[in-house]
Scaffold this active site. Sequence first.
Site, PDB file in Angstrom:
ATOM      1  N   ARG A 296       0.672   2.892  12.593  1.00 14.49           N
ATOM      2  CA  ARG A 296       0.008   1.633  12.236  1.00 14.49           C
ATOM      3  C   ARG A 296      -0.033   1.333  10.750  1.00 14.49           C
ATOM      4  O   ARG A 296      -0.712   0.407  10.321  1.00 14.49           O
ATOM      5  CB  ARG A 296      -1.398   1.601  12.827  1.00 14.49           C
ATOM      6  CG  ARG A 296      -2.289   2.722  12.350  1.00 14.49           C
ATOM      7  CD  ARG A 296      -3.556   2.591  13.124  1.00 14.49           C
ATOM      8  NE  ARG A 296      -4.605   3.430  12.624  1.00 14.49           N
ATOM      9  CZ  ARG A 296      -5.874   3.232  12.935  1.00 14.49           C
ATOM     10  NH1 ARG A 296      -6.232   2.226  13.699  1.00 14.49           N
ATOM     11  NH2 ARG A 296      -6.791   4.031  12.481  1.00 14.49           N
ATOM     12  N   HIS A 297       0.652   2.133   9.958  1.00 19.27           N
ATOM     13  CA  HIS A 297       0.677   1.892   8.519  1.00 19.27           C
ATOM     14  C   HIS A 297       2.074   1.553   8.016  1.00 19.27           C
ATOM     15  O   HIS A 297       3.036   2.233   8.347  1.00 19.27           O
ATOM     16  CB  HIS A 297       0.180   3.131   7.766  1.00 19.27           C
ATOM     17  CG  HIS A 297      -1.295   3.331   7.891  1.00 19.27           C
ATOM     18  ND1 HIS A 297      -1.844   4.221   8.780  1.00 19.27           N
ATOM     19  CD2 HIS A 297      -2.327   2.752   7.240  1.00 19.27           C
ATOM     20  CE1 HIS A 297      -3.171   4.175   8.673  1.00 19.27           C
ATOM     21  NE2 HIS A 297      -3.484   3.282   7.747  1.00 19.27           N
TER      22      HIS A 297
ATOM     23  N   GLU B 110       1.032   4.092   1.236  1.00 23.82           N
ATOM     24  CA  GLU B 110       0.425   4.911   2.290  1.00 23.82           C
ATOM     25  C   GLU B 110       1.229   6.184   2.445  1.00 23.82           C
ATOM     26  O   GLU B 110       2.396   6.152   2.821  1.00 23.82           O
ATOM     27  CB  GLU B 110       0.438   4.153   3.640  1.00 23.82           C
ATOM     28  CG  GLU B 110      -0.320   2.840   3.659  1.00 23.82           C
ATOM     29  CD  GLU B 110      -1.827   3.038   3.791  1.00 23.82           C
ATOM     30  OE1 GLU B 110      -2.293   4.193   3.857  1.00 23.82           O
ATOM     31  OE2 GLU B 110      -2.536   2.007   3.817  1.00 23.82           O
TER      32      GLU B 110
ATOM     33  N   ARG C 177       0.861  -1.197   0.000  1.00 20.31           N
ATOM     34  CA  ARG C 177       0.000   0.000   0.000  1.00 20.31           C
ATOM     35  C   ARG C 177       0.891   1.238   0.000  1.00 20.31           C
ATOM     36  O   ARG C 177       1.727   1.397   0.893  1.00 20.31           O
ATOM     37  CB  ARG C 177      -0.883   0.050   1.247  1.00 20.31           C
ATOM     38  CG  ARG C 177      -1.690  -1.207   1.492  1.00 20.31           C
ATOM     39  CD  ARG C 177      -3.108  -1.087   0.989  1.00 20.31           C
ATOM     40  NE  ARG C 177      -3.784  -2.372   1.087  1.00 20.31           N
ATOM     41  CZ  ARG C 177      -4.897  -2.582   1.787  1.00 20.31           C
ATOM     42  NH1 ARG C 177      -5.462  -1.597   2.425  1.00 20.31           N
ATOM     43  NH2 ARG C 177      -5.452  -3.785   1.820  1.00 20.31           N
TER      44      ARG C 177
ATOM     45  N   SER D 275     -10.694  -6.510   8.223  1.00 22.89           N
ATOM     46  CA  SER D 275     -11.976  -6.164   7.588  1.00 22.89           C
ATOM     47  C   SER D 275     -12.426  -7.347   6.767  1.00 22.89           C
ATOM     48  O   SER D 275     -11.602  -8.072   6.211  1.00 22.89           O
ATOM     49  CB  SER D 275     -11.874  -5.033   6.581  1.00 22.89           C
ATOM     50  OG  SER D 275     -11.214  -3.963   7.070  1.00 22.89           O
TER      51      SER D 275
ATOM     52  N   GLU E 255      -8.306  -1.074  14.387  1.00 19.49           N
ATOM     53  CA  GLU E 255      -8.787  -2.037  13.398  1.00 19.49           C
ATOM     54  C   GLU E 255      -7.703  -3.060  13.077  1.00 19.49           C
ATOM     55  O   GLU E 255      -6.581  -2.725  12.769  1.00 19.49           O
ATOM     56  CB  GLU E 255      -9.169  -1.284  12.109  1.00 19.49           C
ATOM     57  CG  GLU E 255      -9.610  -2.206  10.996  1.00 19.49           C
ATOM     58  CD  GLU E 255      -9.532  -1.530   9.625  1.00 19.49           C
ATOM     59  OE1 GLU E 255      -9.882  -0.345   9.516  1.00 19.49           O
ATOM     60  OE2 GLU E 255      -9.099  -2.212   8.683  1.00 19.49           O
TER      61      GLU E 255
ATOM     62  N   ARG F 148      -0.299  -5.720  12.702  1.00 24.25           N
ATOM     63  CA  ARG F 148      -1.160  -5.020  13.677  1.00 24.25           C
ATOM     64  C   ARG F 148      -1.590  -5.956  14.805  1.00 24.25           C
ATOM     65  O   ARG F 148      -1.712  -5.543  15.951  1.00 24.25           O
ATOM     66  CB  ARG F 148      -2.396  -4.466  12.982  1.00 24.25           C
ATOM     67  CG  ARG F 148      -2.063  -3.264  12.155  1.00 24.25           C
ATOM     68  CD  ARG F 148      -3.312  -2.472  11.890  1.00 24.25           C
ATOM     69  NE  ARG F 148      -3.030  -1.433  10.933  1.00 24.25           N
ATOM     70  CZ  ARG F 148      -3.972  -0.732  10.327  1.00 24.25           C
ATOM     71  NH1 ARG F 148      -5.243  -0.980  10.581  1.00 24.25           N
ATOM     72  NH2 ARG F 148      -3.649   0.214   9.475  1.00 24.25           N
TER      73      ARG F 148
HETATM   74  P1  AMO Z   1      -8.366  -3.639   4.370  1.00 23.44           P
HETATM   75  O1  AMO Z   1      -7.938  -2.659   3.347  1.00 23.44           O
HETATM   76  O2  AMO Z   1      -9.203  -3.122   5.496  1.00 23.44           O
HETATM   77  O3  AMO Z   1      -9.228  -4.806   3.720  1.00 23.44           O
HETATM   78  O4  AMO Z   1      -7.103  -4.372   4.960  1.00 23.44           O
HETATM   79  C1  AMO Z   1      -7.228  -5.465   5.825  1.00 23.44           C
HETATM   80  C2  AMO Z   1      -6.335  -5.316   7.040  1.00 23.44           C
HETATM   81  O5  AMO Z   1      -4.989  -5.181   6.628  1.00 23.44           O
HETATM   82  C3  AMO Z   1      -4.288  -4.359   7.538  1.00 23.44           C
HETATM   83  N1  AMO Z   1      -3.694  -3.227   6.822  1.00 23.44           N
HETATM   84  C4  AMO Z   1      -2.484  -2.698   7.088  1.00 23.44           C
HETATM   85  N2  AMO Z   1      -1.553  -3.030   7.992  1.00 23.44           N
HETATM   86  C5  AMO Z   1      -0.406  -2.307   8.009  1.00 23.44           C
HETATM   87  N3  AMO Z   1      -0.142  -1.299   7.155  1.00 23.44           N
HETATM   88  C6  AMO Z   1      -1.054  -0.932   6.226  1.00 23.44           C
HETATM   89  N4  AMO Z   1      -0.772   0.050   5.396  1.00 23.44           N
HETATM   90  C7  AMO Z   1      -2.290  -1.651   6.163  1.00 23.44           C
HETATM   91  N5  AMO Z   1      -3.385  -1.573   5.375  1.00 23.44           N
HETATM   92  C8  AMO Z   1      -4.216  -2.539   5.794  1.00 23.44           C
HETATM   93  C9  AMO Z   1      -5.283  -3.871   8.566  1.00 23.44           C
HETATM   94  C10 AMO Z   1      -6.593  -4.073   7.869  1.00 23.44           C
HETATM   95  O6  AMO Z   1      -7.647  -4.279   8.769  1.00 23.44           O
HETATM   96  N6  AMO Z   1      -9.621  -6.976   0.857  1.00 23.44           N
HETATM   97  C11 AMO Z   1      -9.962  -6.462   2.161  1.00 23.44           C
HETATM   98  C12 AMO Z   1     -10.152  -7.578   3.160  1.00 23.44           C
HETATM   99  C13 AMO Z   1     -11.322  -8.470   2.902  1.00 23.44           C
HETATM  100  O7  AMO Z   1     -12.447  -7.933   2.753  1.00 23.44           O
HETATM  101  O8  AMO Z   1     -11.149  -9.694   2.873  1.00 23.44           O
HETATM  102  C14 AMO Z   1      -8.864  -5.523   2.608  1.00 23.44           C
HETATM  103  O9  AMO Z   1      -7.788  -5.476   2.101  1.00 23.44           O
HETATM  104  O10 AMO Z   1      -5.155  -4.701   9.699  1.00 23.44           O
END
Ligand code: AMO
Length: 435
Positions: free
Chosen positions: A223-224, A217, A215, A361, A358, A409
Site C-alpha cells: 500500500r505504499h 517510503e 514519500r 487523514s 486507511e 488506495r
Molecule cells: P497522510 O500522511 O496520512 O496525511 O496522507 C494522506 C493519505 O495519502 C495516502 N498516502 C499514500 N498512498 C500511497 N503511498 C504512500 N506512500 C502514501 N502515503 C500516504 C494515504 C493517506 O491516508 N497532510 C495530511 C493530510 C491532511 O491532513 O490534509 C497527510 O498528508 O491514503
Amino acid sequence: MNLRERKRSDEINPDKDAEVTVAGWVQTIRKKGKIAFILLRDKGGIVQITALKNEMGEEEYNRLTKVQRESVIAVRGKVQKSEYVKRGFEILPIEWRLLNEAEAPLPMGVVDKVNIELDTRLDNRFMDLRREEIKAIFEIKAIMLSAIRRTLEKSGFVEVQTPKILKAGAEGGATLFKLDYFGKNAYLAQSPQLFKQILMSTGLERVYEIAPAFRAELSDTTRHLSEFTSLDFEMAFIESQDDVMDMVEEMVDSAVNAAINEGKDRLDMLGIELNRPKRPYPRLTFEEVKRTLEEKDKKVDNDLDTEGEKILGEIMAEKGYYAYFVVEYPEEEKPFYIMEKDGTPWSYSFDLEFKGQELASGGQREHRPEILMERMKKKGLDPKDFEFYIKAFRYGMPPHGGVGLGIERLIQKALNLENVRETTIFPRDRFRLVP
Ligand code: AMO
C-alpha cells in the site's frame, strides 16, 4: 488507404458501412487452408479480418498471414455480415498496410490466460495495458477522479496547484526526498499541506488539488508508493471537523457511485461487485476503537497498526459498514498542524478507513499562530523554518480544516486489488525507477 477514414471497431455499422478502414494490433492469426482469420484489436474491441487466398492473391495473402502477433496494421475492406462472428460482421480485405511490425518473441503475452508476475507486467507496462482488464482499472480511476472533481466544484471548491519543490516538509523527516536545488537543500513535497492552509487566509475559502506527492517510503508494502496521487482539500470557516468529514463522505460516495454507474461494463468484465458504502459513515473515537480492539486481544498504543486496522475492518464489515471514520487520535501521534482537543490528550483529527485500510487523514487545523508555534516546538521543529507558513496565520486566518486522500488506495480498495502498484500506470517504489 487513408488513416483519417479509419473507423474504430465499435463504430462500424454493417447495415450502413459497405466498406471501411480499420487499424489496430494483430491479436491472433488462425489459418485454415486458403482462408485466414485475423483478430484485430483496437480501442473498441476486436474485429475479425477474414483473408481469402483466392481473393487476395497468394503473395499478399502470405505477406498478411505471416505478420507477427501484436504488429500494427491497417486494413481497408468490405464489410460482410456473418453469424459466426461475435460482432455480426467480418471484414474482407481489399488492401492493407503494415504500420509497425512487432518483434518476436513478445516480452509478455497479451491474450494468454497464464498468470504473469506483477514485476514482469510493470516492466512491460505498454504491453500489459493492451489487456482489457488492465486498461479497465485506469478507465475506472479516471471516472472516479472526474466524479470527485465534479462534487468538489459543485460545493464551491477551486482547483489549485501548489509547488512540489519545497524548503521544508510538513509530514515528518523520515520520508523526505532531498534534492540539490542550485546548491541549496530542497525537498520533494510529501503533501500540499502548508500551501493549502496558507490559501485559507486569502478568501478563496475552499480549495482542492489533485497532484503527485512524494514519500521516501523504505517499507516495501502493498500500500505504499514513493509517488502517489494525493487528493487534498481545505475549507475555511468550519464549525468543527465534522464539516470536513461530511464533505469527504459526499466526495467518496460520489466517486464510488460514478464507478458503479459509468464503469458498469468494466466492473462486470473484471467480475467486481462494488457497492456504495452504507451512509452515514460511522465516526468512532480512537478511544472507542482501542477498547473494542483490546477486547479482541489486540494491543493498541497511540495509533492503529495494519493488523489493528484489519481487525477493525472485519468488525465493521460484520455490521455492514466498510467505510468509517476513526476520530480524535492522540494529539501526540498527529502532526503539528492538527488542533488539540483542549485539556485532553486527544486531537481534532480523523482517518477515513475503507475496507480495513486507511484511505485519508484530516482534521481541524490549529489556526492560532501562538499555539501553532508551540505545537511545532513540541514536535521538535523550528518555527523559523516555517516562517513563510506562520506568517499567513498572523494577518487574519479563519478556522479551517481539510483532508488528504490517497487516490491509488481508493482505487485499490474499490476494486479489491491486492497491490496498490496495480492502480498506478508507472509506479515508483524503492526498487522501481523505470519505466
Ligand atoms: P497522510 O500522511 O496520512 O496525511 O496522507 C494522506 C493519505 O495519502 C495516502 N498516502 C499514500 N498512498 C500511497 N503511498 C504512500 N506512500 C502514501 N502515503 C500516504 C494515504 C493517506 O491516508 N497532510 C495530511 C493530510 C491532511 O491532513 O490534509 C497527510 O498528508 O491514503
